[in-house]
Design an enzyme around this catalytic site. Structure first.
Site, PDB file in Angstrom:
ATOM      1  N   ASP A  93       0.899  -1.140  -0.077  1.00 36.82           N
ATOM      2  CA  ASP A  93       0.041  -0.008   0.008  1.00 36.82           C
ATOM      3  C   ASP A  93       0.873   1.344  -0.147  1.00 36.82           C
ATOM      4  O   ASP A  93       2.168   1.138   0.488  1.00 36.82           O
ATOM      5  CB  ASP A  93      -0.971  -0.167   1.166  1.00 36.82           C
ATOM      6  CG  ASP A  93      -2.015   0.985   0.881  1.00 36.82           C
ATOM      7  OD1 ASP A  93      -2.775   1.195   2.079  1.00 36.82           O
ATOM      8  OD2 ASP A  93      -2.319   1.461  -0.095  1.00 36.82           O
ATOM      9  N   ASP A 267      -7.923  -7.679   0.576  1.00 34.13           N
ATOM     10  CA  ASP A 267      -7.134  -8.007   1.639  1.00 34.13           C
ATOM     11  C   ASP A 267      -7.773  -7.535   2.922  1.00 34.13           C
ATOM     12  O   ASP A 267      -8.675  -6.839   2.996  1.00 34.13           O
ATOM     13  CB  ASP A 267      -5.775  -6.958   1.575  1.00 34.13           C
ATOM     14  CG  ASP A 267      -6.145  -5.411   2.097  1.00 34.13           C
ATOM     15  OD1 ASP A 267      -6.688  -4.718   1.423  1.00 34.13           O
ATOM     16  OD2 ASP A 267      -6.007  -5.305   3.342  1.00 34.13           O
ATOM     17  N   CYS A 305     -12.267 -29.359   8.205  1.00 31.49           N
ATOM     18  CA  CYS A 305     -11.117 -28.606   7.793  1.00 31.49           C
ATOM     19  C   CYS A 305      -9.825 -29.387   7.998  1.00 31.49           C
ATOM     20  O   CYS A 305      -9.630 -30.226   8.772  1.00 31.49           O
ATOM     21  CB  CYS A 305     -10.975 -27.337   8.770  1.00 31.49           C
ATOM     22  SG  CYS A 305      -9.587 -26.240   8.345  1.00 31.49           S
ATOM     23  N   CYS A 307      -6.780 -27.932   8.050  1.00 32.20           N
ATOM     24  CA  CYS A 307      -5.509 -27.389   8.556  1.00 32.20           C
ATOM     25  C   CYS A 307      -4.762 -28.058   9.729  1.00 32.20           C
ATOM     26  O   CYS A 307      -5.486 -28.786  10.147  1.00 32.20           O
ATOM     27  CB  CYS A 307      -6.004 -25.599   8.863  1.00 32.20           C
ATOM     28  SG  CYS A 307      -6.421 -25.595  10.581  1.00 32.20           S
ATOM     29  N   CYS A 310      -7.011 -27.899  13.048  1.00 30.04           N
ATOM     30  CA  CYS A 310      -8.031 -28.799  12.884  1.00 30.04           C
ATOM     31  C   CYS A 310      -7.593 -30.532  12.826  1.00 30.04           C
ATOM     32  O   CYS A 310      -8.504 -31.325  13.230  1.00 30.04           O
ATOM     33  CB  CYS A 310      -9.118 -28.645  11.776  1.00 30.04           C
ATOM     34  SG  CYS A 310      -9.759 -27.043  12.079  1.00 30.04           S
ATOM     35  N   HIS A 336      -5.376 -21.446  11.118  1.00 34.97           N
ATOM     36  CA  HIS A 336      -6.733 -21.907  10.684  1.00 34.97           C
ATOM     37  C   HIS A 336      -7.637 -21.018   9.790  1.00 34.97           C
ATOM     38  O   HIS A 336      -8.069 -21.132   8.683  1.00 34.97           O
ATOM     39  CB  HIS A 336      -7.662 -22.290  11.748  1.00 34.97           C
ATOM     40  CG  HIS A 336      -9.144 -22.359  11.392  1.00 34.97           C
ATOM     41  ND1 HIS A 336      -9.496 -23.835  10.954  1.00 34.97           N
ATOM     42  CD2 HIS A 336      -9.972 -21.828  11.584  1.00 34.97           C
ATOM     43  CE1 HIS A 336     -10.830 -23.622  10.816  1.00 34.97           C
ATOM     44  NE2 HIS A 336     -11.107 -22.561  11.035  1.00 34.97           N
TER      45      HIS A 336
HETATM   46  C1  LIG Z   1      -0.405  -3.913   4.675  1.00 31.86           C
HETATM   47  C2  LIG Z   1      -1.775  -3.129   4.164  1.00 31.86           C
HETATM   48  C3  LIG Z   1      -2.740  -3.019   5.224  1.00 31.86           C
HETATM   49  C4  LIG Z   1      -3.999  -2.325   4.504  1.00 31.86           C
HETATM   50  C5  LIG Z   1      -4.149  -1.909   3.401  1.00 31.86           C
HETATM   51  C6  LIG Z   1      -5.270  -1.425   2.808  1.00 31.86           C
HETATM   52  C7  LIG Z   1      -5.524  -0.054   3.489  1.00 31.86           C
HETATM   53  C8  LIG Z   1      -6.791   0.631   2.994  1.00 31.86           C
HETATM   54  C9  LIG Z   1      -8.116   0.202   3.617  1.00 31.86           C
HETATM   55  N1  LIG Z   1      -8.341  -0.434   4.490  1.00 31.86           N
HETATM   56  C10 LIG Z   1      -9.854  -0.398   4.618  1.00 31.86           C
HETATM   57  N2  LIG Z   1     -10.074   0.454   3.750  1.00 31.86           N
HETATM   58  C11 LIG Z   1      -9.265   0.997   2.926  1.00 31.86           C
HETATM   59  C12 LIG Z   1      -9.143   2.177   2.115  1.00 31.86           C
HETATM   60  C13 LIG Z   1      -7.910   2.365   1.287  1.00 31.86           C
HETATM   61  C14 LIG Z   1      -7.844   3.355   0.740  1.00 31.86           C
HETATM   62  O1  LIG Z   1      -8.774   4.060   0.064  1.00 31.86           O
HETATM   63  N3  LIG Z   1      -6.608   3.909  -0.067  1.00 31.86           N
HETATM   64  C15 LIG Z   1      -5.394   3.075   0.332  1.00 31.86           C
HETATM   65  N4  LIG Z   1      -4.293   3.392   0.062  1.00 31.86           N
HETATM   66  N5  LIG Z   1      -5.534   2.082   1.490  1.00 31.86           N
HETATM   67  C16 LIG Z   1      -6.609   1.541   2.040  1.00 31.86           C
HETATM   68  C17 LIG Z   1      -3.202  -2.232   2.446  1.00 31.86           C
HETATM   69  C18 LIG Z   1      -1.954  -2.851   2.954  1.00 31.86           C
END
Ligand SMILES: Cc1ccc(CCc2c3nc[nH]c3cc3c(=O)[nH]c(N)nc23)cc1
Length: 373
Positions: A93, A267, A305, A307, A310, A336
């Protein structure tokens, strides 16, 4: 391994899609769930264990790693893959989101954000250019544009102003990223819950051109209904032939609902973080292992499961090691939960390829309706 970055769509079922992202470090099967490895580790997991859960890619974080141990040190040590012993794809990110949620004393200007480290109070600056440099030093395969994610609730003018700033920062991110074959830069759509602002953001990103597109600005407290309402139209504003990444999502039913609406990558810290708090996700619903009702229960968390938790341990044992705050508790429950999240992804990939996503989804929801599990 391919020398380039590409996305091949294999099948669709309604709006849901399944395919493969090819990168020089390996393939990513979509829809994909990406475990979060914020500070160069998926907490309580060895890298080979993360792979064993079925993960093709994991996440690293510019904000945390720029503060400690710094991107320059990781670069000198051979880059993030070597540093954390994960040779498959890594997405990082851009850091802006974490600055707004973690750092102290922040100042936001057109140029970027200055802030004080939540670790030692030292002063730092993040701009689109610096974020691109940090992500290059880390060596990540998929780089995220530097953006601003407005805290909700926010009024429409604030959302519009913030989105337009993020689009100017997307332009600067693209320019600073340069020409890096085999690496990808993803744009991040903003616009809150405003359909016209979401469309404006998507048009701005498409005019710049990215290898993939994220739906940002969600999973920030708006709730599942509002998120799904937005996902009923937002992914459709993005190019069909490029991966779509919904940031920060989510619980199992959020994930299924997002894939159903055309999302390819997600994620969330939930499976790993909640594993450390005793929360266990299963096909029959959620349980918390610290509950006294598990103290004498010889059964596994989930009979079906495969894993290590489990296969080899009872609920009674997992209850004991959680209560005793033994390190193995975090290891087993995290493993898990990540295994279960990957099982959901594999099930959806298979169902979309077979054209049976609706039946798979019905079975997914039916299984979770039971009472005490
Ligand atoms: C290591 C890591 C942790 C978290 C993330 C995502 C973090 C994340 C958001 N998490 C919840 N909502 C989110 C919105 C945004 C967003 O609008 N822009 C960015 N750059 N990241 C977001 C990316 C990498």
């Amino acid at each position: 391994m391919s020398e380039r970055f590409s996305f091949d769509l294999h099948a669709r079922d309604g709006k849901a899609r399944t395919g493969v992202i090819q990168t020089p470090r390996g393939a990513v099967r979509t829809p994909a769930f990406m475990p979060v490895g914020t500070a160069a580790t998926v907490k309580a997991m060895m890298p080979e264990s993360v792979r064993a859960t079925g993960a093709d890619i994991l996440l690293g974080n510019t904000y945390h790693l720029m503060l400690r141990p710094t991107a320059e040190r990781i670069d000198r040590l051979g880059g993030l893959h070597k540093f954390m012993n994960w040779e498959r794809p890594i997405l990082t990110d851009s850091g802006g989101f974490q600055v707004m949620s973690l750092a102290g004393l922040r100042k936001l200007t057109e140029k970027g954000v200055t802030f004080k480290s939540h670790i030692d109070g030292s002063k730092h600056e993040l701009t689109p250019e610096r974020s691109m440099e940090i992500q290059r030093l880390l060596g990540s395969d998929i780089v995220m544009c530097f953006d601003e994610c407005p805290a909700l609730p926010a009024d429409r003018d604030r959302i519009a102003e913030s989105m337009r700033l993020s689009m100017r920062w997307a332009e600067r991110s693209r320019a600073a990223f340069g020409d890096r074959p085999g690496h990808a830069l993803f744009g991040i759509m903003q616009g809150g819950l405003e359909q016209d602002l979401r469309e404006e953001s998507a048009e701005a990103l498409k005019a710049i051109g990215f290898e993939g597109y994220a739906v940002g600005g969600l999973a920030v407290g708006e709730g599942q209904e509002a998120m799904f309402d937005c996902l009923d139209y937002a992914p459709g504003f993005l190019p069909e032939d490029k991966p779509r990444y919904l940031m920060g999502v989510g619980k199992p039913d959020d994930i299924v609902g997002a894939v159903k609406r055309g999302i390819d990558m997600m994620d969330c810290v939930l499976p790993s973080r909640s594993g450390r708090t005793g929360q266990v996700f299963t096909r029959h619903g959620v349980l918390n292992i610290k509950n006294a009702r598990h103290i004498d229960d010889p059964r596994p968390l989930d009979e079906a499961c495969t894993c290590p938790a489990c296969r080899n341990f009872s609920r009674a044992y997992l209850h004991h090691v959680f209560r005793s705050q033994e390190i193995i508790s975090s290891m087993l429950l995290t493993w898990h939960n990540l295994h279960y999240f990957q099982e959901i992804m594999a099930g959806m990939r298979e169902a979309i390829a077979a054209g049976t996503f609706a039946a798979w989804e019905a079975d997914f929801h039916a299984g979770r309706a039971q009472g005490d599990i």
